[in-house]
Design an enzyme around this catalytic site. Structure first.
Site, PDB file in Angstrom:
ATOM      1  N   HIS A   5      -0.148  -0.951  -5.750  1.00 34.73           N
ATOM      2  CA  HIS A   5      -0.830  -0.337  -4.601  1.00 34.73           C
ATOM      3  C   HIS A   5      -0.027   0.548  -3.759  1.00 34.73           C
ATOM      4  CE1 HIS A   5      -3.785  -3.699  -5.686  1.00 34.73           C
ATOM      5  NE2 HIS A   5      -4.445  -2.894  -5.397  1.00 34.73           N
ATOM      6  N   GLU A  79       2.761  -7.393  -2.706  1.00 31.48           N
ATOM      7  CA  GLU A  79       3.795  -6.449  -3.415  1.00 31.48           C
ATOM      8  C   GLU A  79       5.138  -6.262  -2.694  1.00 31.48           C
ATOM      9  OE1 GLU A  79       1.355  -3.112  -4.295  1.00 31.48           O
ATOM     10  OE2 GLU A  79      -0.040  -3.923  -5.331  1.00 31.48           O
ATOM     11  N   ARG A 167     -19.507  -9.453  18.545  1.00 31.24           N
ATOM     12  CA  ARG A 167     -20.034  -8.017  19.126  1.00 31.24           C
ATOM     13  C   ARG A 167     -21.369  -7.805  19.032  1.00 31.24           C
ATOM     14  NH1 ARG A 167     -14.275  -6.412  18.463  1.00 31.24           N
ATOM     15  NH2 ARG A 167     -13.586  -5.355  20.502  1.00 31.24           N
ATOM     16  N   ARG A 222     -12.304  -8.507  26.874  1.00 31.49           N
ATOM     17  CA  ARG A 222     -13.587  -9.050  26.267  1.00 31.49           C
ATOM     18  C   ARG A 222     -14.068  -9.947  27.364  1.00 31.49           C
ATOM     19  NH1 ARG A 222     -14.798  -9.297  21.116  1.00 31.49           N
ATOM     20  NH2 ARG A 222     -16.942  -9.370  21.862  1.00 31.49           N
TER      21      ARG A 222
END
Ligand code: URA
Length: 255
Positions: A5, A79, A167, A222
């Site tokens: 990747h 990786e 949310r 929040r």
């Protein structure tokens, strides 16, 4: 052979042992340049995984973006570990859920609540997602030496940005029963913030004998309002990056 990747090889990372991991590919050159502008250069970019190299003194350092969430983070860590990276520091953004935490401050994660999903592929849920002591210490000392407002504690690491962080400004406006009231509960239990990658990172690194830590800049309060405070993103990111880079310098002097 490059890893699948990241499209990176051992040669490309020049023996680096430490990696900084932002979520956003756009932050990769910013971080690599703030480590050492003259040495910063792109090595590879495939999908959401962008890698730049840089140097602190004679030590190579790698910066790779994880994309958003645990599954892509697990690919990056896997990786990079195959290529020889042993220490990982996530540098990201976060939403605070304690009223005393302000946009622009940084949160240094001691441990993460594992609501990420991906970490269960590395260890059962009873296994803790904790930061490496030395990485944590380097981040805390770096923040304190730079006088950057910093909060140290538990992070809720969610698989989703909307529902998992309770949310309701969403298409359906609906949060399932299991997650309804979860924000209030984490707040009541002293959890500082929400983000989406640390539980996977910390769990898999502990399970595989690697070191990891996490610092995030606060971009939403929040407890007061739901919206991301866009005017504070640069400050929050800048503070988290400065602390992370200073922490890498400190770690390189002890490992
Ligand atoms: N990242 C998150 O996962 N949540 C926030 O509220 C902000 C950034």
């Amino acid at each position: 052979m490059p890893v699948y990747h990241l499209k990176l090889s051992k040669k490309g990372i020049k023996g680096a042992k430490i990696a900084l991991l932002p979520g956003d590919p756009a932050r990769v050159p910013v971080i690599a340049s703030s480590i050492n502008k003259a040495e910063a250069a792109e090595i590879a970019w495939n999908r959401e995984f962008r890698t730049w190299g840089s140097k602190i003194g004679r030590h190579p350092v790698v910066v790779t973006s994880t994309g958003i969430g645990g599954p892509s983070t697990s690919i990056v860590v896997e990786e990079l570990a195959l290529l020889g990276i042993e220490t990982f520091i996530r540098v990201g953004t976060t939403g605070a859920i304690q009223p005393s935490i302000r946009a622009g401050d940084v949160v240094i994660t001691t441990a993460s609540v594992r609501i990420d999903g991906a970490s269960e592929h590395f260890a059962p849920l009873a296994y803790p997602a904790v930061s490496d002591y030395y990485v944590l210490n380097a981040l805390v000392e770096a923040a304190s030496s730079m006088k950057i407002p910093c909060h140290i504690g538990i992070t809720a690491s969610s698989a989703t940005f909307y529902q998992g962080q309770e949310r309701t400004d969403t298409f359906s406006g609906y949060v399932i029963r299991d997650l309804s009231g979860s924000k209030k509960e984490w707040e009541r239990l002293g959890v500082l913030n929400y983000e989406m990658e640390s539980a996977t990172l910390l769990t898999m690194c502990n399970a595989m004998g690697l070191r990891a830590g996490c610092i995030t800049g606060v971009i939403s309060e929040r407890s007061k309002k739901e919206k991301i405070i866009e005017t504070m993103i640069r400050t929050a990111e800048g503070n988290a990056i400065s602390v992370a880079v200073e922490a890498v310098k400190r770690l390189l002097s002890i490992f």
